[in-house]
Design an enzyme around this catalytic site. Structure first.
Site, PDB file in Angstrom:
ATOM      1  N   HIS A 131     -58.962 -20.114   0.535  1.00 58.69           N
ATOM      2  CA  HIS A 131     -59.030 -18.490   0.614  1.00 58.69           C
ATOM      3  C   HIS A 131     -58.117 -17.754  -0.154  1.00 58.69           C
ATOM      4  O   HIS A 131     -58.184 -16.499  -0.488  1.00 58.69           O
ATOM      5  CB  HIS A 131     -58.724 -18.254   2.188  1.00 58.69           C
ATOM      6  CG  HIS A 131     -57.169 -18.290   2.562  1.00 58.69           C
ATOM      7  ND1 HIS A 131     -56.635 -19.504   3.088  1.00 58.69           N
ATOM      8  CD2 HIS A 131     -56.172 -17.440   2.174  1.00 58.69           C
ATOM      9  CE1 HIS A 131     -55.559 -19.062   3.501  1.00 58.69           C
ATOM     10  NE2 HIS A 131     -54.935 -18.157   2.803  1.00 58.69           N
ATOM     11  N   ASP A 175     -61.064 -25.238   4.384  1.00 59.77           N
ATOM     12  CA  ASP A 175     -59.896 -24.268   3.621  1.00 59.77           C
ATOM     13  C   ASP A 175     -59.295 -24.868   2.558  1.00 59.77           C
ATOM     14  O   ASP A 175     -58.281 -24.469   2.478  1.00 59.77           O
ATOM     15  CB  ASP A 175     -59.566 -23.297   4.643  1.00 59.77           C
ATOM     16  CG  ASP A 175     -58.770 -22.147   4.035  1.00 59.77           C
ATOM     17  OD1 ASP A 175     -59.323 -21.754   2.787  1.00 59.77           O
ATOM     18  OD2 ASP A 175     -57.730 -21.551   4.438  1.00 59.77           O
ATOM     19  N   SER A 190     -49.399 -19.317   1.945  1.00 56.62           N
ATOM     20  CA  SER A 190     -50.587 -20.219   2.014  1.00 56.62           C
ATOM     21  C   SER A 190     -50.863 -21.151   0.734  1.00 56.62           C
ATOM     22  O   SER A 190     -50.588 -20.631  -0.409  1.00 56.62           O
ATOM     23  CB  SER A 190     -51.717 -19.331   2.119  1.00 56.62           C
ATOM     24  OG  SER A 190     -51.743 -18.565   3.396  1.00 56.62           O
TER      25      SER A 190
END
Length: 509
Positions: free
Chosen positions: A248, A278, A358
């Site tokens: 993402h 992901d 992230s």
């Protein structure tokens, strides 16, 4: 002076020259050297008679009467007294007869008279056999009853005592260890983790195209930009320039750039990505890269210290500390970024992870990669963050680097959780998976003969915990893999062989 046999001899003032018998009173006649052998033998018999008493030779009165009757001088014997003594002896002990045998037995009462009282007492106290049996049975029943109620309590106390002993031992070990730990050493350990991990972390900038709605909004605001900027973190996996991050972070990016720890800013190319987990792999052309070491996420225990490194809010090389709070979490925290909850196997920690973290690494106390930070609960840090375990990450990384994509196995069934009414077993956490549908006649499940209502329990010997666990097991296997599936159908156990096929790509969109 000699008194008749049976009477007590009286001593005079002048001691007698005659030798005394064993009782110290009766004199023993000494045979003269001129007397015959018979006279000497008679004298010895008289002395023996005086020492033995009435049990051998009769009562004193009987002996005295015999003496009175038989005291008459005999011209034929050398001495009248000796002859009288010989006459007074019983017939079996007279001097003219030799005394060769044992003395006559002592008269005793009959055995029956002596034992009658003891036998009667023993017979009176001896219990009845039936009463003995009943008493024994009652004793055994009482012991079994006591064991029934006391043994479980004793076993439980032993188990608690053992557990308390282990806890006490751990406490003493911890206390002793803390005494030997220096705060300076702990601070130095933190610094060493930062030094080991810092050079492997990169900052990622992404430019995305603007949608038509965003463009109209920018025109109203007087802006002419047709792109949006986003950022995240990544970690160098290989010296060849391979970098691992979240999907993402780079999704829909038209330009991706990477800033290395030494300050170099380089363009990056997308090697491949995997939506269900992901994860994504980037490639940069650079030399002198420092890769991170792989760790074992399965071996890491809950409560272990962990560190997160990344670029929260654009602040690159930020390090935060916490502990591992849980493992094997299945949550919807990453679904908003495109990941699938069906393949989630998150590790939970309380490390401060914010937007920008992230894709950054989660490391253990030795600076080894144990996870990729992926999601948080809420828009900002609230003490609950999630990361993809390193063992899952490594499998995805190897597949993407080799083929540019991740091909998963396909069973061809619709699955549901097993309800309590159909669950068999003591562990409620291990339920298996219930087949609620079979997709098509050419699916692997249909070809193998699986039916609706079957409960899948094991895949190649691995127990199935739930639906998500089964899907992860199947997804980690490639097409053409032959599986032994253990299941129950209408309560009966069965084993079926299934050959997996490639999972259709449209199922993950």
């Amino acid at each position: 002076m000699r008194l008749p046999f049976g009477n007590v001899a009286m001593r005079t003032d002048k001691p007698s020259d005659e030798p005394m018998s064993l009782d110290g009173i009766t004199p023993i006649p000494v045979p003269s050297v001129f007397s015959s052998d018979k006279d000497a033998e008679a004298a010895m018999l008289n002395a023996a008679k005086d020492g033995m008493g009435t049990e051998w030779f009769g009562s004193a009165e009987h002996g005295e009467a015999e003496n009175r009757e038989s005291v008459k001088p005999d011209d034929s014997s050398p001495s009248g007294a000796d002859s009288a003594s010989n006459e007074s002896l019983p017939a079996n002990l007279r001097q003219d007869e030799k005394f060769d045998g044992p003395p006559p037995p002592i008269s005793k009462p009959p055995v029956s008279d002596r034992c009658s009282e003891s036998e009667r007492s023993q017979t009176a106290v001896q219990p009845h056999p039936i009463l003995q049996s009943l008493t024994l049975l009652a004793t055994m029943a009482l012991m079994l009853l006591l064991a029934r109620y006391s043994v479980p309590h004793i076993v439980e106390e032993i188990r608690y005592a053992w557990h308390r002993g282990e806890m006490r031992a751990e406490n003493e070990t911890g206390v002793e260890g803390l005494r030997n730990v220096s705060l300076d050493s702990l601070s130095r350990a933190y610094e060493m983790v930062t030094s080991a991990v810092g050079p492997t972390v990169v900052h990622i900038d992404v430019e995305r195209s603007v949608s038509e709605e965003d463009r109209n909004l920018q025109r109203l605001l007087g802006e002419d930009s047709y792109t949006l900027s986003d950022q995240g973190s990544g970690v160098v996996i290989d010296e060849g320039g391979y970098i691992l991050t979240n999907r993402h972070v780079i999704a829909d990016g038209i330009a991706i750039s990477v800033t290395l720890s030494d300050g170099r800013r380089l363009p990056a190319a997308l090697v491949g990505s995997d939506m269900p987990t992901d994860l994504a792999v980037l490639k940069v052309d650079a030399d002198g890269l420092i890769p991170i070491a792989w760790g074992d996420s399965d071996a890491l225990r809950v409560g272990s210290p962990v560190w997160a490194v990344g670029s929260p809010f654009g602040l690159d090389r930020t390090i935060t500390f916490g502990i591992l709070s849980g493992k094997h979490r299945v949550v919807r925290a990453g679904v908003q970024h495109g990941s699938s909850a069906r393949y989630q196997d998150f590790m939970q920690s309380d490390v401060a992870v914010n937007p920008g973290n992230s894709g950054g690494p989660l490391v253990d106390a030795r600076g080894r990669l144990i996870g990729i930070n992926t999601a948080i609960v809420g828009d900002t840090y609230q003490g609950v963050s999630f990361s993809i375990p390193s063992n899952v990450t490594r499998q995805i990384y190897d597949r993407i680097r080799e083929t540019g994509k991740v091909e998963r196995g396909w069973l061809g069934v619709l699955l549901s959780e097993v309800p309590d009414s159909m669950h068999r077993g003591d562990d409620l956490r291990v339920r298996g998976a219930l087949i609620s549908g079979v997709t098509g006649e050419d699916s692997p499940a249909a070809i193998a003969g699986l039916r609706i209502g079957d409960i899948l329990l094991k895949i190649d010997g691995v127990r199935v915990s739930d639906v998500g666990h089964l899907m992860r097991l199947i997804a980690n296997l490639g097409q053409g893999t032959l599986l032994n599936v253990e299941l129950t159908r209408d309560g009966e156990p069965m084993t079926v062989e299934v050959t997996l096929k490639k999972r259709p790509e449209n199922l993950d969109r």
